[in-house]
Design a protein around this motif. Structure first.
Motif, PDB file in Angstrom:
ATOM      1  N   THR A  39      57.854 -63.238 -21.878  1.00  0.00           N
ATOM      2  CA  THR A  39      56.775 -64.207 -22.065  1.00  0.00           C
ATOM      3  C   THR A  39      56.692 -64.521 -23.558  1.00  0.00           C
ATOM      4  N   ASP A  40      55.721 -65.325 -23.936  1.00  0.00           N
ATOM      5  CA  ASP A  40      55.528 -65.630 -25.359  1.00  0.00           C
ATOM      6  C   ASP A  40      54.519 -64.693 -26.010  1.00  0.00           C
ATOM      7  N   ARG A  41      54.133 -63.633 -25.298  1.00  0.00           N
ATOM      8  CA  ARG A  41      53.134 -62.694 -25.811  1.00  0.00           C
ATOM      9  C   ARG A  41      53.790 -61.422 -26.343  1.00  0.00           C
ATOM     10  N   THR A  42      53.038 -60.711 -27.192  1.00  0.00           N
ATOM     11  CA  THR A  42      53.461 -59.384 -27.645  1.00  0.00           C
ATOM     12  C   THR A  42      52.401 -58.380 -27.213  1.00  0.00           C
ATOM     13  N   GLY A  43      52.844 -57.149 -27.006  1.00  0.00           N
ATOM     14  CA  GLY A  43      51.945 -56.092 -26.561  1.00  0.00           C
ATOM     15  C   GLY A  43      51.312 -55.355 -27.721  1.00  0.00           C
ATOM     16  N   PRO A  44      50.558 -54.294 -27.417  1.00  0.00           N
ATOM     17  CA  PRO A  44      49.862 -53.530 -28.450  1.00  0.00           C
ATOM     18  C   PRO A  44      50.787 -52.890 -29.481  1.00  0.00           C
ATOM     19  N   GLY A  45      52.044 -52.648 -29.105  1.00  0.00           N
ATOM     20  CA  GLY A  45      53.004 -52.062 -30.037  1.00  0.00           C
ATOM     21  C   GLY A  45      53.788 -53.096 -30.825  1.00  0.00           C
ATOM     22  N   GLY A  46      53.489 -54.380 -30.596  1.00  0.00           N
ATOM     23  CA  GLY A  46      54.170 -55.454 -31.313  1.00  0.00           C
ATOM     24  C   GLY A  46      55.478 -55.908 -30.687  1.00  0.00           C
ATOM     25  N   HIS A  47      55.795 -55.404 -29.503  1.00  0.00           N
ATOM     26  CA  HIS A  47      57.030 -55.777 -28.811  1.00  0.00           C
ATOM     27  C   HIS A  47      56.745 -56.847 -27.765  1.00  0.00           C
ATOM     28  N   PRO A  48      57.778 -57.587 -27.332  1.00  0.00           N
ATOM     29  CA  PRO A  48      57.579 -58.644 -26.332  1.00  0.00           C
ATOM     30  C   PRO A  48      57.031 -58.103 -25.014  1.00  0.00           C
ATOM     31  N   VAL A  49      56.202 -58.924 -24.382  1.00  0.00           N
ATOM     32  CA  VAL A  49      55.684 -58.619 -23.053  1.00  0.00           C
ATOM     33  C   VAL A  49      56.524 -59.374 -22.028  1.00  0.00           C
ATOM     34  N   TYR A  50      56.887 -58.666 -20.964  1.00  0.00           N
ATOM     35  CA  TYR A  50      57.654 -59.224 -19.847  1.00  0.00           C
ATOM     36  C   TYR A  50      56.780 -59.150 -18.605  1.00  0.00           C
ATOM     37  N   GLU A  51      56.981 -60.105 -17.662  1.00  0.00           N
ATOM     38  CA  GLU A  51      56.219 -60.056 -16.422  1.00  0.00           C
ATOM     39  C   GLU A  51      57.068 -60.495 -15.244  1.00  0.00           C
ATOM     40  N   ASP A  52      56.635 -60.054 -14.036  1.00  0.00           N
ATOM     41  CA  ASP A  52      57.342 -60.469 -12.833  1.00  0.00           C
ATOM     42  C   ASP A  52      56.861 -61.860 -12.439  1.00  0.00           C
ATOM     43  N   ALA A  53      57.435 -62.416 -11.373  1.00  0.00           N
ATOM     44  CA  ALA A  53      57.130 -63.783 -10.954  1.00  0.00           C
ATOM     45  C   ALA A  53      55.667 -63.968 -10.571  1.00  0.00           C
ATOM     46  N   THR A  54      54.996 -62.904 -10.127  1.00  0.00           N
ATOM     47  CA  THR A  54      53.597 -63.010  -9.724  1.00  0.00           C
ATOM     48  C   THR A  54      52.638 -62.848 -10.895  1.00  0.00           C
ATOM     49  N   GLY A  55      53.110 -62.272 -12.008  1.00  0.00           N
ATOM     50  CA  GLY A  55      52.259 -61.988 -13.150  1.00  0.00           C
ATOM     51  C   GLY A  55      51.480 -60.692 -13.007  1.00  0.00           C
ATOM     52  N   ILE A  56      51.641 -60.008 -11.874  1.00  0.00           N
ATOM     53  CA  ILE A  56      50.911 -58.767 -11.636  1.00  0.00           C
ATOM     54  C   ILE A  56      51.512 -57.612 -12.423  1.00  0.00           C
ATOM     55  N   ILE A  57      52.834 -57.551 -12.468  1.00  0.00           N
ATOM     56  CA  ILE A  57      53.496 -56.487 -13.218  1.00  0.00           C
ATOM     57  C   ILE A  57      53.848 -57.026 -14.595  1.00  0.00           C
ATOM     58  N   GLN A  58      53.279 -56.392 -15.606  1.00  0.00           N
ATOM     59  CA  GLN A  58      53.545 -56.768 -16.992  1.00  0.00           C
ATOM     60  C   GLN A  58      53.885 -55.514 -17.771  1.00  0.00           C
ATOM     61  N   ALA A  59      54.848 -55.639 -18.667  1.00  0.00           N
ATOM     62  CA  ALA A  59      55.278 -54.489 -19.453  1.00  0.00           C
ATOM     63  C   ALA A  59      55.704 -54.934 -20.840  1.00  0.00           C
ATOM     64  N   GLU A  60      55.357 -54.116 -21.796  1.00  0.00           N
ATOM     65  CA  GLU A  60      55.855 -54.292 -23.163  1.00  0.00           C
ATOM     66  C   GLU A  60      57.148 -53.494 -23.256  1.00  0.00           C
ATOM     67  N   ILE A  61      58.222 -54.139 -23.714  1.00  0.00           N
ATOM     68  CA  ILE A  61      59.519 -53.466 -23.782  1.00  0.00           C
ATOM     69  C   ILE A  61      60.071 -53.606 -25.197  1.00  0.00           C
ATOM     70  N   SER A  62      60.401 -52.454 -25.794  1.00  0.00           N
ATOM     71  CA  SER A  62      60.924 -52.449 -27.162  1.00  0.00           C
ATOM     72  C   SER A  62      62.411 -52.810 -27.162  1.00  0.00           C
ATOM     73  N   ASN A  63      62.959 -53.008 -28.359  1.00  0.00           N
ATOM     74  CA  ASN A  63      64.383 -53.317 -28.487  1.00  0.00           C
ATOM     75  C   ASN A  63      65.264 -52.118 -28.131  1.00  0.00           C
ATOM     76  N   ARG A  64      64.646 -50.946 -27.906  1.00  0.00           N
ATOM     77  CA  ARG A  64      65.375 -49.754 -27.451  1.00  0.00           C
ATOM     78  C   ARG A  64      65.104 -49.483 -25.970  1.00  0.00           C
ATOM     79  N   SER A  65      64.596 -50.497 -25.262  1.00  0.00           N
ATOM     80  CA  SER A  65      64.287 -50.435 -23.828  1.00  0.00           C
ATOM     81  C   SER A  65      63.210 -49.416 -23.479  1.00  0.00           C
ATOM     82  N   GLU A  66      62.322 -49.131 -24.424  1.00  0.00           N
ATOM     83  CA  GLU A  66      61.171 -48.274 -24.146  1.00  0.00           C
ATOM     84  C   GLU A  66      60.116 -49.141 -23.463  1.00  0.00           C
TER      85      GLU A  66
END
Length: 80
Positions: free
Chosen positions: A30-57
């Motif tokens: 998405t165009d958002r960043t999470g609390p750790g400053g990493h990009p936020v990703y979401e599923d097609a429904t928008g229900i599952i959202q996750a911040e994922i670092s460049n080290r796949s954390e």
């Protein structure tokens, strides 16, 4: 976002969610960043959202009241 090294999509693997297995959910950036400053990703429904670092954390984000974020989730980068 402008970053050429940004992974556009991941598979999130939730361990032990289903009997004898795991659930896999595809998420896209998405165009958002999470609390750790990493990009936020979401599923097609928008229900599952996750911040994922460049080290796949992965940090799964709560998207509703009373929802507890999952732990032990791993991310597998997808190409294309």
């Amino acid at each position: 976002m402008g970053r050429t090294d940004l992974v556009r999509a991941y598979e999130l693997v939730f361990p032990g969610v289903t009997e004898g297995g795991q659930d896999v959910v595809r998420v896209t950036v998405t165009d958002r960043t999470g609390p750790g400053g990493h990009p936020v990703y979401e599923d097609a429904t928008g229900i599952i959202q996750a911040e994922i670092s460049n080290r796949s954390e992965v940090r799964v984000l709560a998207t509703g009241a009373g929802q507890e974020p999952a732990h032990g989730v791993t991310a597998r980068p997808l190409s294309g």
